[in-house]
Design a protein around this motif. Structure first.
Motif, short mmCIF file in Angstrom:
data_model
loop_
_atom_site.label_atom_id
_atom_site.label_comp_id
_atom_site.label_asym_id
_atom_site.label_seq_id
_atom_site.Cartn_x
_atom_site.Cartn_y
_atom_site.Cartn_z
N THR A 111 15.09 -0.08 7.74
CA THR A 111 14.12 -0.23 6.66
C THR A 111 12.98 -1.11 7.15
OG1 THR A 111 15.87 -0.06 5.01
CG2 THR A 111 13.76 -0.94 4.27
N VAL A 112 11.76 -0.62 6.95
CA VAL A 112 10.55 -1.37 7.31
C VAL A 112 9.77 -1.59 6.02
CG1 VAL A 112 8.46 -1.39 8.69
CG2 VAL A 112 10.53 -0.31 9.60
N ASN A 113 9.53 -2.84 5.67
CA ASN A 113 8.83 -3.21 4.44
C ASN A 113 7.50 -3.86 4.77
OD1 ASN A 113 11.01 -2.32 2.89
ND2 ASN A 113 11.97 -4.33 2.86
N ALA A 114 6.52 -3.61 3.91
CA ALA A 114 5.21 -4.26 3.99
C ALA A 114 4.94 -4.94 2.65
CB ALA A 114 4.11 -3.24 4.30
N ARG A 115 4.56 -6.19 2.70
CA ARG A 115 4.33 -6.97 1.49
C ARG A 115 2.94 -7.60 1.53
NH1 ARG A 115 9.17 -7.71 -1.24
NH2 ARG A 115 11.03 -7.19 -0.03
N ASN A 116 2.42 -7.91 0.34
CA ASN A 116 1.11 -8.55 0.25
C ASN A 116 1.28 -10.07 0.29
OD1 ASN A 116 2.24 -9.05 -2.22
ND2 ASN A 116 0.81 -7.77 -3.38
N GLN A 117 0.20 -10.77 0.02
CA GLN A 117 0.24 -12.24 0.08
C GLN A 117 1.15 -12.84 -0.99
OE1 GLN A 117 -3.82 -13.52 -0.16
NE2 GLN A 117 -4.38 -12.68 1.85
N ASN A 118 1.32 -12.13 -2.10
CA ASN A 118 2.18 -12.63 -3.17
C ASN A 118 3.64 -12.27 -2.97
OD1 ASN A 118 -0.11 -13.63 -4.49
ND2 ASN A 118 -0.45 -11.67 -5.54
N GLY A 119 3.96 -11.57 -1.90
CA GLY A 119 5.33 -11.17 -1.65
C GLY A 119 5.75 -9.89 -2.32
N LEU A 121 6.14 -5.87 -2.79
CA LEU A 121 6.32 -4.75 -1.87
C LEU A 121 5.20 -3.73 -2.05
CD1 LEU A 121 8.25 -3.53 0.24
CD2 LEU A 121 9.37 -2.31 -1.63
N THR A 122 4.45 -3.46 -0.98
CA THR A 122 3.35 -2.50 -1.03
C THR A 122 3.67 -1.21 -0.27
OG1 THR A 122 2.36 -3.55 0.92
CG2 THR A 122 1.65 -4.33 -1.26
N GLY A 123 4.59 -1.24 0.65
CA GLY A 123 4.96 -0.05 1.40
C GLY A 123 6.35 -0.20 1.97
N GLN A 135 7.61 5.21 0.97
CA GLN A 135 7.05 4.89 -0.34
C GLN A 135 5.79 4.07 -0.13
OE1 GLN A 135 9.98 3.00 -2.79
NE2 GLN A 135 11.49 4.65 -2.56
N CYS A 136 4.64 4.67 -0.43
CA CYS A 136 3.36 4.00 -0.26
C CYS A 136 2.32 4.76 -1.05
CB CYS A 136 2.97 3.91 1.22
SG CYS A 136 2.95 5.51 2.06
N LYS A 137 1.14 4.19 -1.15
CA LYS A 137 0.06 4.86 -1.88
C LYS A 137 -0.47 6.06 -1.12
CE LYS A 137 -1.53 0.72 -4.32
NZ LYS A 137 -2.68 -0.18 -4.58
N ARG A 138 -0.51 6.00 0.19
CA ARG A 138 -1.01 7.11 1.00
C ARG A 138 -0.30 7.10 2.33
NH1 ARG A 138 -5.22 10.67 1.18
NH2 ARG A 138 -6.01 11.26 3.23
N PHE A 139 0.19 8.26 2.74
CA PHE A 139 0.93 8.40 4.00
C PHE A 139 0.10 9.28 4.93
CE2 PHE A 139 3.98 10.69 6.70
CZ PHE A 139 4.62 9.61 7.28
N GLY A 147 -7.32 10.12 17.40
CA GLY A 147 -7.17 9.54 16.07
C GLY A 147 -7.44 10.51 14.94
N LYS A 148 -7.40 11.80 15.21
CA LYS A 148 -7.64 12.80 14.17
C LYS A 148 -6.47 12.85 13.20
CE LYS A 148 -8.44 17.74 13.52
NZ LYS A 148 -8.57 19.06 14.22
N MET A 149 -6.79 12.96 11.91
CA MET A 149 -5.74 13.00 10.90
C MET A 149 -5.06 14.36 10.93
SD MET A 149 -5.98 12.50 6.78
CE MET A 149 -6.84 14.07 6.65
N LEU A 150 -3.74 14.37 11.13
CA LEU A 150 -2.97 15.60 11.16
C LEU A 150 -2.31 15.91 9.83
CD1 LEU A 150 -1.24 15.15 14.63
CD2 LEU A 150 -3.38 16.34 14.11
N PHE A 151 -1.88 14.86 9.12
CA PHE A 151 -1.20 15.06 7.85
C PHE A 151 -1.44 13.84 6.98
CE2 PHE A 151 2.47 14.48 5.06
CZ PHE A 151 2.57 15.73 4.46
N ALA A 152 -1.71 14.07 5.71
CA ALA A 152 -1.94 12.99 4.76
C ALA A 152 -1.39 13.42 3.41
CB ALA A 152 -3.42 12.64 4.64
N ALA A 153 -0.77 12.48 2.70
CA ALA A 153 -0.18 12.77 1.40
C ALA A 153 -0.38 11.58 0.48
CB ALA A 153 1.32 13.08 1.54
N ASP A 154 -0.77 11.85 -0.75
CA ASP A 154 -0.87 10.84 -1.79
C ASP A 154 -0.43 11.48 -3.11
OD1 ASP A 154 -2.99 12.47 -2.40
OD2 ASP A 154 -4.53 11.04 -1.83
N GLU A 155 -0.70 10.79 -4.22
CA GLU A 155 -0.27 11.30 -5.51
C GLU A 155 -1.03 12.54 -5.96
OE1 GLU A 155 -0.55 8.13 -8.29
OE2 GLU A 155 1.03 6.92 -7.36
#
Length: 298
Positions: A111-119, A121-123, A135-139, A147-155
């Motif tokens: 499991t890899v977690n990303a958190r903001n300054q307030n702790g 969970l953002t990703g 789980q994130c806003k945009r993958f 660096g060309k975008m091959l795949f992107a997914a959001d809501e």
């Protein structure tokens, strides 16, 4: 000196002699033996501690640069071989050597977690035994070269930036809702098939739909009706041969018995008022009749 003075002086000298006794100074007996025992025990403990310290330094491979597989460099910390972390690890960047891959291994999942300054969970990305979940806003998946975008997914949508999308499964691609694409093409020496087993197949475009088969044939089949509709233009069929198979043959009663031969080989294509097509024996004039049995019973 009188006798009384002599006796008094003699008594004072005797008292001084009796009071001037000598007492031994130091530790003797069992106290001395206990002190030596504690000193010897302390010396043995120090020797054992020194030996254990040297053994630990030798086993853990303590050096000036670090210990064991851990090396402290100017760019950070470097680990050689397999390392195990029992508690959370907080780092800014993890990368492997240029000649070896980076392997993250766990008995359950990674499991890899990303958190903001307030702790908060953002990703999160979980690599498990059955699935990989993100789980994130945009993958996004980008190319390593440019660096060309091959795949992107959001809501809202899923974007595929690759030049070609290839589906190699035997069942093809299944879409539950509408699909927007400028071009659909099969692979070399393969047929392109668009199929809807239980519902209808609809293709719409504001400026037209183009279907072409350069080296093969185009086939459209359905169980019920096939509608070709043009609201503002025309339906144009351009081919060397246009064949309409399985058309019903209507009956025709000639006014003159000699107008149609006994062996009829040429037919006329007729259209009913409702748009249905049928064949009628060709004559010197049109043999199409709006009161034909095909038009009346259709």
């Amino acid at each position: 000196m009188t006798r009384e003075q002599y006796i008094l002086a003699t008594q004072q000298n005797n008292l001084r002699t009796e009071t001037a006794q000598f007492y031994p100074v130091g530790i003797y007996g069992w106290r001395k033996r206990c002190l030596y025992f504690f000193v010897l025990l302390l010396l043995v403990t120090m020797i054992v501690n020194l030996a254990m310290t040297i053994w630990i330094l030798k086993v853990m491979n303590f050096t000036v640069d670090g210990m064991g597989n851990l090396r402290v460099t100017k760019n950070g910390i470097r680990l050689e071989g397999v390392s195990e972390f029992l508690l959370p690890l907080y780092v800014k960047e993890i990368h492997s050597r240029k000649d070896s891959p980076l392997v993250l291994q766990s008995d359950r999942n990674v499991t890899v977690n990303a958190r903001n300054q307030n702790g908060h969970l953002t990703g999160q990305m979980v690599v498990g035994a059955n699935a990989v979940e993100a789980q994130c806003k945009r993958f996004e998946v980008k190319s390593n070269e440019d660096g060309k975008m091959l795949f992107a997914a959001d809501e809202d949508e899923i974007t595929i930036g690759a030049d070609r999308l290839r589906v190699t499964g035997t069942e093809g691609a299944v879409f539950g809702h509408s699909v927007e694409t400028p071009h659909i093409r099969a692979g070399p020496s393969q047929d392109l098939r668009l199929e809807s087993p239980t519902r209808s197949l609809t293709m719409e475009a504001p400026k037209g739909v183009q279907i072409s088969a350069v080296a093969g044939e185009f086939k459209a089949s359905c169980r019920k009706e096939l509608h070709l509709q043009s609201t503002d233009g025309e339906i144009f069929l351009d081919a060397d041969n246009i064949r309409l198979g399985n058309l019903p043959q209507g009956s025709f009663t000639p006014s003159s018995p000699n107008s149609v031969g006994p062996r009829q080989t040429v037919y006329e294509l007729c259209v009913c008022p409702n748009g249905k097509l049928y064949l009628s024996p060709a004559g010197s004039s049109s043999t199409c009749q709006s009161s034909s049995n095909i038009c009346l019973w259709s």
